[in-house]
Enzyme design. Structure first.
Site, PDB file in Angstrom:
ATOM      1  N   ASN A 101       0.881  -1.306  -0.011  1.00 30.30           N
ATOM      2  CA  ASN A 101       0.047   0.109   0.000  1.00 30.30           C
ATOM      3  C   ASN A 101       0.696   1.190   0.058  1.00 30.30           C
ATOM      4  O   ASN A 101       0.270   2.470   0.023  1.00 30.30           O
ATOM      5  CB  ASN A 101      -0.916   0.177   1.068  1.00 30.30           C
ATOM      6  CG  ASN A 101      -1.820  -1.339   1.313  1.00 30.30           C
ATOM      7  OD1 ASN A 101      -1.614  -2.163   2.239  1.00 30.30           O
ATOM      8  ND2 ASN A 101      -2.651  -1.429   0.092  1.00 30.30           N
ATOM      9  N   VAL A 108       1.134   6.986  -0.545  1.00 32.94           N
ATOM     10  CA  VAL A 108       0.430   5.969   0.150  1.00 32.94           C
ATOM     11  C   VAL A 108      -1.123   5.714  -0.141  1.00 32.94           C
ATOM     12  O   VAL A 108      -1.583   6.633  -0.655  1.00 32.94           O
ATOM     13  CB  VAL A 108       0.428   6.480   1.747  1.00 32.94           C
ATOM     14  CG1 VAL A 108      -0.464   5.676   2.612  1.00 32.94           C
ATOM     15  CG2 VAL A 108       1.641   6.948   2.189  1.00 32.94           C
ATOM     16  N   CYS A 109      -1.433   4.558  -0.243  1.00 28.74           N
ATOM     17  CA  CYS A 109      -2.832   4.040  -0.516  1.00 28.74           C
ATOM     18  C   CYS A 109      -3.625   3.738   0.656  1.00 28.74           C
ATOM     19  O   CYS A 109      -3.247   2.643   1.510  1.00 28.74           O
ATOM     20  CB  CYS A 109      -2.866   2.807  -1.657  1.00 28.74           C
ATOM     21  SG  CYS A 109      -4.528   2.412  -1.851  1.00 28.74           S
ATOM     22  N   LEU A 110      -4.400   4.622   0.951  1.00 26.33           N
ATOM     23  CA  LEU A 110      -5.330   4.483   2.464  1.00 26.33           C
ATOM     24  C   LEU A 110      -6.465   5.164   1.924  1.00 26.33           C
ATOM     25  O   LEU A 110      -6.548   6.360   1.720  1.00 26.33           O
ATOM     26  CB  LEU A 110      -4.424   5.543   3.560  1.00 26.33           C
ATOM     27  CG  LEU A 110      -4.956   5.302   4.745  1.00 26.33           C
ATOM     28  CD1 LEU A 110      -5.045   3.750   5.436  1.00 26.33           C
ATOM     29  CD2 LEU A 110      -4.454   6.100   5.878  1.00 26.33           C
TER      30      LEU A 110
END
Length: 179
Positions: A101, A108-110
């Site tokens: 992620n 950042v993948c959130l």
């Protein structure tokens, strides 16, 4: 720590009665939110403000005690835009990491960082910096997502060979994130 609050009071109390500028909505929100965030940090997180009067730019350190990345310290740069709390903060991972992620460029993948999200877990004006810190901390445990990765290569590596993935994660921790 929260010198912005003092600045606001100083501007109100100037002898000539004139303010030398308006305080933005973002900065007023941040005075309260930074205090709340600092009081509710996960035990594995620390914040650092290069300039205590600049609450919209700071570094978050996450030091997981368990999981694949335990023993490492990961730095995130957080910048809160002027349009906050309508738009989410901008986050960049400063530490090189092998993670599904977080890509090699530090993106950042959130879900809560998404302006709009199909799962309704994206950013909303009701979200706070505390939510963001807990979300980033959770990327090292329960929010780890191999199903919808940003770093596809890392996710495929995990699917293909979990043991080799763990070895590579440990190598990255030793080379780039040692405490």
């Amino acid at each position: 720590m929260l010198t912005l609050k003092k600045k606001i009071e100083q501007r109100k109390n100037r002898k000539d009665g004139h303010s030398d500028g308006r305080i933005s909505v973002r900065d007023k929100l941040l005075v309260r939110e930074v205090q709340d965030m600092e009081q509710n940090l996960p035990k594995s997180c620390r914040t650092h403000f290069d300039d205590p009067s600049t609450l919209h730019a700071f570094t978050l350190s996450v030091s997981p005690d368990e999981g694949f990345w335990s023993g490492g310290r990961f730095q995130f740069r957080i910048n809160v835009p002027e349009e906050y709390n309508i738009v989410p903060p901008k986050v960049c991972c400063l530490t090189r990491i092998w993670h599904p992620n977080i890509n090699e460029d530090g993106e950042v993948c959130l879900s809560l960082l998404r302006q709009s999200s199909l799962d309704s877990l994206g950013w909303a004006p009701t979200r706070t910096l505390t939510d963001l810190v807990w979300g980033l901390n959770s990327l090292f445990s329960d929010l780890l997502n191999f199903e919808d990765p940003l770093n596809v290569e890392a996710a495929e590596h995990f699917e293909r060979d979990k043991e080799s993935f763990i070895v590579k994660v440990r190598e990255y921790v030793q080379c780039y994130a040692k405490r």
